[in-house]
Design an enzyme around this catalytic site. Sequence first.
Site, mmCIF file in Angstrom:
data_model
loop_
_atom_site.group_PDB
_atom_site.id
_atom_site.type_symbol
_atom_site.label_atom_id
_atom_site.label_comp_id
_atom_site.label_asym_id
_atom_site.label_seq_id
_atom_site.Cartn_x
_atom_site.Cartn_y
_atom_site.Cartn_z
ATOM 1 N N GLU A 137 -0.645 -9.251 -0.311
ATOM 2 C CA GLU A 137 -2.051 -9.537 0.045
ATOM 3 C C GLU A 137 -2.952 -9.488 -1.184
ATOM 4 O O GLU A 137 -3.878 -10.288 -1.328
ATOM 5 C CB GLU A 137 -2.520 -8.524 1.099
ATOM 6 N N ALA A 192 0.866 -1.169 0.000
ATOM 7 C CA ALA A 192 0.000 0.000 0.000
ATOM 8 C C ALA A 192 0.904 1.220 0.000
ATOM 9 O O ALA A 192 2.089 1.137 0.352
ATOM 10 C CB ALA A 192 -0.889 -0.019 1.230
ATOM 11 N N GLU A 238 5.389 -5.178 6.882
ATOM 12 C CA GLU A 238 4.747 -4.106 7.654
ATOM 13 C C GLU A 238 5.375 -3.918 9.026
ATOM 14 O O GLU A 238 5.447 -2.821 9.557
ATOM 15 C CB GLU A 238 3.244 -4.385 7.823
ATOM 16 N N GLY A 287 0.708 -4.963 1.141
ATOM 17 C CA GLY A 287 -0.564 -4.998 0.420
ATOM 18 C C GLY A 287 -0.416 -5.633 -0.961
ATOM 19 O O GLY A 287 -1.376 -6.191 -1.495
#
Length: 257
Positions: A111, A65, A131, A108
């Site tokens: 994911e 992200a 993360e 992300g």
Amino acid sequence: MEFIKVTENKEPYVALIELNRPKELNALNRQLMEEVRDALQQLDKNDAVRVIIITGNEQAFAAGADIKQMADKTAIDMLMIDQFSTWDQIRKTKKPIIAAVSGFALGGGCEFAMTCDMIIASETAKFGQPEIKIGTIPGAGGTQRLTKAIGKAKAMELILTGRFLSAEEAHFYGLVNKVVPKEMYLYEALQLAKEIAQLSPVAVQLAKESINRSFETHLDEGLTLERKNFYLTFASEDQKEGMKAFVEKRNPDFKGK
Ligand code: DAK
């Protein structure tokens, strides 16, 4: 579409979505994810599409992200932005999605690849949930999907250290379907997509739904859905055509009806 490129007919019945923020290693900002969601919703409704491939570029599928967009947000900002609803809509796509991954698939990005149904990786692919290194934890399913894909011990190691998994390791642990030389990852994903696209889209959709339910339910509930979907295929012309073609020793012509 600013951050993605959509090709509806990359091959007959196969659509391609390319993530296109190369300078930022395809960091997934909110607009990019909304564009992906909108494209998937369109493609899901389009009868000329049966399988969808999502890819980045050779260097990165997506490096996570967008950290710059999240850095100064409060918990309440994050809650009110509710980016999860976009991710949830993506997860509800009915047609099969293949992630064609080269380079970084981190945070992300990892994911997102795991939200797809299958992953074809280039030998340069690197998967990880780093993360922890920026003081947070996976927020878009990583603790759940990675653990189910590769097992508790390895998922703990990756998520608690932020280490990366090479393509070869990712294959060994069952995270990816196949690893191929970097010139081949998109081609290989297209081959897989073409194979699935020849089959009954009705049966493919019901099979995908049934498999995904195994992640969300206990065995009894999952088996009940599978049975219901199995019966449902017998209401399709594709099932009649498929079985008749077998008996008549010819190739079936599936219409998605
Ligand atoms: N966000 C923003 N920019 C990024 C980025 C990212 N995740 N990753 C890379 N970039 C940018 C870099 O800032 C740099 O931009 P400039 O400085 O040139 O402007 C450019 O891309 C090239 O990156 P590097 O110069 O760092 O390239 P290197 O080859 O040296 O390193 C790297 C590549 C992938 C190892 C490194 O860029 C890196 O460590 N990137 C961050 C990886 C990471 O920590 N990813 C996890 C982020 S947290 C949620 C959904 C999802 C998530 C959360 C919530 N909701 C639905 C609410 C997910 C969270 C995350 O993914």
